[in-house]
Scaffold this active site. Structure first.
Site, PDB file in Angstrom:
ATOM      1  N   ALA A   1       0.396  -1.440   0.102  1.00  0.00           N
ATOM      2  CA  ALA A   1      -0.228  -0.144  -0.103  1.00  0.00           C
ATOM      3  C   ALA A   1       0.566   1.375   0.040  1.00  0.00           C
ATOM      4  O   ALA A   1       2.162   1.723   0.018  1.00  0.00           O
ATOM      5  CB  ALA A   1      -0.590   0.096   1.815  1.00  0.00           C
ATOM      6  N   HIS A   2       0.335   2.254  -0.368  1.00  0.00           N
ATOM      7  CA  HIS A   2       0.875   3.767  -0.171  1.00  0.00           C
ATOM      8  C   HIS A   2       1.662   3.877   1.100  1.00  0.00           C
ATOM      9  O   HIS A   2       0.967   3.988   2.527  1.00  0.00           O
ATOM     10  CB  HIS A   2      -0.327   5.056  -0.178  1.00  0.00           C
ATOM     11  N   ASN A   3       2.770   4.933   0.885  1.00  0.00           N
ATOM     12  CA  ASN A   3       4.086   5.031   1.854  1.00  0.00           C
ATOM     13  C   ASN A   3       4.501   4.133   2.388  1.00  0.00           C
ATOM     14  O   ASN A   3       5.125   4.512   3.806  1.00  0.00           O
ATOM     15  CB  ASN A   3       3.480   6.084   2.422  1.00  0.00           C
TER      16      ASN A   3
END
Length: 351
Positions: free
Chosen positions: A242-244
């Site tokens: 997922a993001h980051n």
């Protein structure tokens, strides 16, 4: 077993992998096979003594071992590292596929200000958007898409239908297998005025050198900054990042793992199949997490976890042991309850 034309004598194999040969070196070998299915033209291997009884029944032409096995009639190739020797053998007998042709297929669509270095191969139907760059000797298979301003390093391989969105950076010697997606928008919403509003994801993805990503994986772009996969990390098929998320160097991530947003994973971490991590936790370097574990909080370096929710593997094994006894314990509890009821009934009768 499928043969691909290459043949070597047992003695030649021994020389190739630096093995000590015990037995006859004249046999012809043309493939690598499992102990149970190998025939006289196959070399096999064992890494554990428990396989020796099966080995003595095998029809194999030779076996790679870490130490001499007494009483074995077939040729033995004794090496210091069986796994390393096996990799070499598999490379020797790998199918000889047609190499990707250098150059750009006529059906490729190339945008403006694109930089394509020498020795690059770009297959049919590829789309390369404005400002993208591809390093020397990289191979872009058919159907891929490279988004605006994304950079691909040297000696990379993108298999068919890989999508790299805009503003992503991929290092050198990276392999991404078919149908994986790099830089898609993350799953981040805020509930505002009665509906879910998508949070813009304006960041990118950075994949460092020597990373390998399996088929059908997704690596989401960051909301801001970058989602990062550290050098030397290997990722299996069907993994969601997922993001980051920031993944350290030389990690191993098995199939169907799901890593939620903003997790930080240290160097050398191993995540077995179907492990799930909640968002915003930190996994210490060298941690190993067993299959199907649900990790709800961060871990110290070197942790060994199992179960859902994930706990220390020693405690988890105790729990699993007790779970196996639950039917027995339930029956004991049932009998105990009956005895208590009889005692209570007898007590009441004496009043």
């Amino acid at each position: 077993m499928k043969r691909f034309g290459m043949k070597m004598t047992v003695a030649q194999l021994a020389e190739r992998i630096g093995a000590e040969l015990v037995g006859n070196g004249c046999g012809q070998i043309s493939a690598v096979g499992a102990v149970e299915t190998a025939d006289e033209n196959d070399v096999t291997f064992i890494t554990n003594n428990r396989h020796i009884p099966r080995l003595k029944k095998s029809r194999m032409g030779a076996v790679i071992v870490g130490r001499r096995i007494e009483g074995l009639a077939k040729p033995q190739l004794i090496v210091k590292n069986v796994d390393a020797a096996l990799i070499e053998m598999l490379n020797v007998f790998a199918p000889k596929l047609k190499a990707a042709a250098e150059g750009i297929d006529p059906t490729v669509k190339v945008g403006q200000n694109v930089k394509i270095a020498k020795g690059v191969s770009v297959g049919a139907g590829v789309v390369i958007d404005d400002g993208a760059a591809i390093g020397e000797n990289s191979v872009i298979a058919s159907g891929c898409k490279i988004g605006e301003n994304s950079k691909l390093g040297k000696n990379c391989r993108l298999d068919s239908n890989v999508v790299v969105y805009h503003n992503c950076v991929i290092g050198n010697n990276v392999i991404i297998q078919a149908n994986s997606t790099i830089g898609s928008t993350g799953f981040g919403y805020s509930f505002i005025d009665g509906s879910h509003k998508l949070i813009p994801h304006n960041g990118g993805v950075v994949i460092e050198d020597f990373v390998e990503i399996g088929a059908n994986c997704c690596v989401d772009r960051a909301k801001f900054g970058n989602t990062v996969i550290g050098a030397g990390t290997k990722i299996d098929n069907l993994v969601q990042i997922a993001h980051n998320v920031v993944i350290g160097k030389c990690c191993l991530i098995a199939g169907q793992v799901g890593i939620s947003g903003s997790c930080k994973i240290g160097d050398g971490v191993v995540l077995a199949g179907q492990v799930g991590l909640v968002d915003n936790i930190e996994i210490g370097e060298g941690t190993m997490i067993g299959a199907q574990a649900g990790v709800m909080s961060g871990t110290a370096a070197g942790a060994r976890l199992l179960g859902s929710p994930a706990i220390d593997i020693r405690d988890a094994m105790k729990v699993f042991g007790l779970m196996k006894r639950l039917p027995e314990l339930a029956e004991s509890l049932k009998q105990l309850r009956k005895r208590i009821e009889k005692l209570e009934a007898a007590k009441d009768d004496k009043k």
